[in-house]
Every structure is written in C-alpha cells, then in structure tokens.
Design a protein around this motif. Structure first.
Motif, mmCIF file in Angstrom:
data_model
loop_
_atom_site.group_PDB
_atom_site.id
_atom_site.type_symbol
_atom_site.label_atom_id
_atom_site.label_comp_id
_atom_site.label_asym_id
_atom_site.label_seq_id
_atom_site.Cartn_x
_atom_site.Cartn_y
_atom_site.Cartn_z
ATOM 1 N N VAL A 69 0.574 5.101 0.790
ATOM 2 C CA VAL A 69 -0.374 5.955 1.494
ATOM 3 C C VAL A 69 0.191 7.373 1.540
ATOM 4 O O VAL A 69 1.269 7.598 2.104
ATOM 5 C CB VAL A 69 -0.618 5.442 2.931
ATOM 6 N N LEU A 78 0.855 -1.181 0.000
ATOM 7 C CA LEU A 78 0.000 0.000 0.000
ATOM 8 C C LEU A 78 0.893 1.233 0.000
ATOM 9 O O LEU A 78 1.842 1.309 0.786
ATOM 10 C CB LEU A 78 -0.890 0.045 1.242
ATOM 11 N N TYR A 130 -5.801 5.022 -1.015
ATOM 12 C CA TYR A 130 -4.667 4.102 -1.053
ATOM 13 C C TYR A 130 -4.297 3.786 -2.500
ATOM 14 O O TYR A 130 -5.156 3.688 -3.357
ATOM 15 C CB TYR A 130 -5.029 2.776 -0.383
ATOM 16 N N PHE A 154 -5.307 11.885 5.586
ATOM 17 C CA PHE A 154 -5.077 11.265 4.286
ATOM 18 C C PHE A 154 -5.213 12.294 3.166
ATOM 19 O O PHE A 154 -6.219 12.982 3.065
ATOM 20 C CB PHE A 154 -6.069 10.119 4.045
#
Length: 177
Positions: free
Chosen positions: A65, A63, A164, A160
């Motif tokens: 991020v 992932l 993702y 965020f």
C-alpha cells in the motif's frame, strides 16, 4: 426568362415538399389498450451478492500500500479504526477473516511515497479485504450516519497514492526452510 424562373421555382417546391411534410408533428398516438405489467418493487427482488473489490484466491496474501508523503497519520488512523472496530464486532466471520492481519511500515519508501505491507496469513479466500469495505463493516450504523464520518473517509481516501498491489501467496512444499 420568366419561364425558366417559374420552372425553377416549381422544381424547388417539389423538391422541398417531402421535407415539409415529414417535418410536421406526427399524429397523437392512442394509449395502449392494456397497461404494461407492473414490476415488483426493487426491495422485493433479491439482490445478487456483490463480488469483493479486493480478495485473495489463496490462503495467504500480501498487500503493498503506497501512502502519500505527509499522509501516513491518516493511514495509520484508518488501521487503528479497523482494529478498534474489530475488537467490538460480534461478527465471527469478520474476526476470522482479520485474525491473520499484520500491518508493517517499510523503512524504505516506494518512490516518493511511504510503503505499508499488509500480510494476511491465514487469509479467507474470496472474502473482502478492501480497507474501506472492512471499515464500513466494523462501524456501527450511528457511526456511519455521523457527518464527520464522510470527512474521515475523504481524508483516508486522499492518503492513498495508488491502489493496492496484491500478491496471492502459496507456501512451498515442506512449508519452511
């Protein structure tokens, strides 16, 4: 002249008559003879399992991020809460799923954002790897009901910069170099 006026008025009345008839309220309908069949309560119907928001299709995954600048502490707190919750969890499936997690912070940014790399090896295919879904699984019911938890989740979501980026990984034949 009078005749033309009378003719026009009559024609206008004839033209508007259907509109006035249809504009009236319809007659009241009688209730049906039999009541409709009762549906069983929602809790009695089995709920279909929900598909994971973030799952790997392979036995390993990655992932990427992106976290907003200045919000890295919130993301790192989220990761720490996941680790702490996993330590106290008795869910063997969850422990297996998260056993291969390794979280790295990249020295290089991704544009203006901080970049974190989450390596999951081994991954449990078709299992949930969404950070927020996992956090809910490792928190106790009391922790989830705590009003401060909602504020914490808002802070984490705000950290965020983007969703993702997920990569399913398959080892090459022979495994290594």
């Amino acid at each position: 002249m009078l005749r033309r006026s009378v003719t026009t008025t009559c024609a206008l009345l004839l033209a508007l008559a259907p509109a006035s008839i249809f504009a009236q309220d319809p007659p009241a309908q009688q209730p049906p003879a039999q009541p409709p069949a009762q549906q069983p309560p929602a809790e009695a119907q089995p709920q279909p399992p929900t598909a994971p928001k973030l799952a790997f299709d392979s036995n390993a995954g990655l992932l990427l991020v992106q976290i907003k600048p200045g919000e890295t502490a919130a993301f790192e707190e989220l990761v720490a809460k996941l680790r702490a919750g996993l330590q106290k969890s008795t869910d063997a499936e969850l422990k297996q799923q998260m056993s291969g997690w390794k979280v790295y912070k990249s020295s290089e940014p991704m544009g203006a954002n901080a970049l974190y790399v989450v390596m999951v090896d081994p991954a449990v295919p078709k299992s949930e790897y969404d950070f927020f879904g996992l956090l809910q699984k490792v928190m106790t019911p009391e922790e989830l009901r705590d009003p401060a938890t909602q504020e914490m989740f808002k802070r984490f979501v705000n950290a965020f910069a983007a969703g993702y980026n997920k990569l399913n990984l398959t080892p090459l034949a022979g495994g290594g170099m």
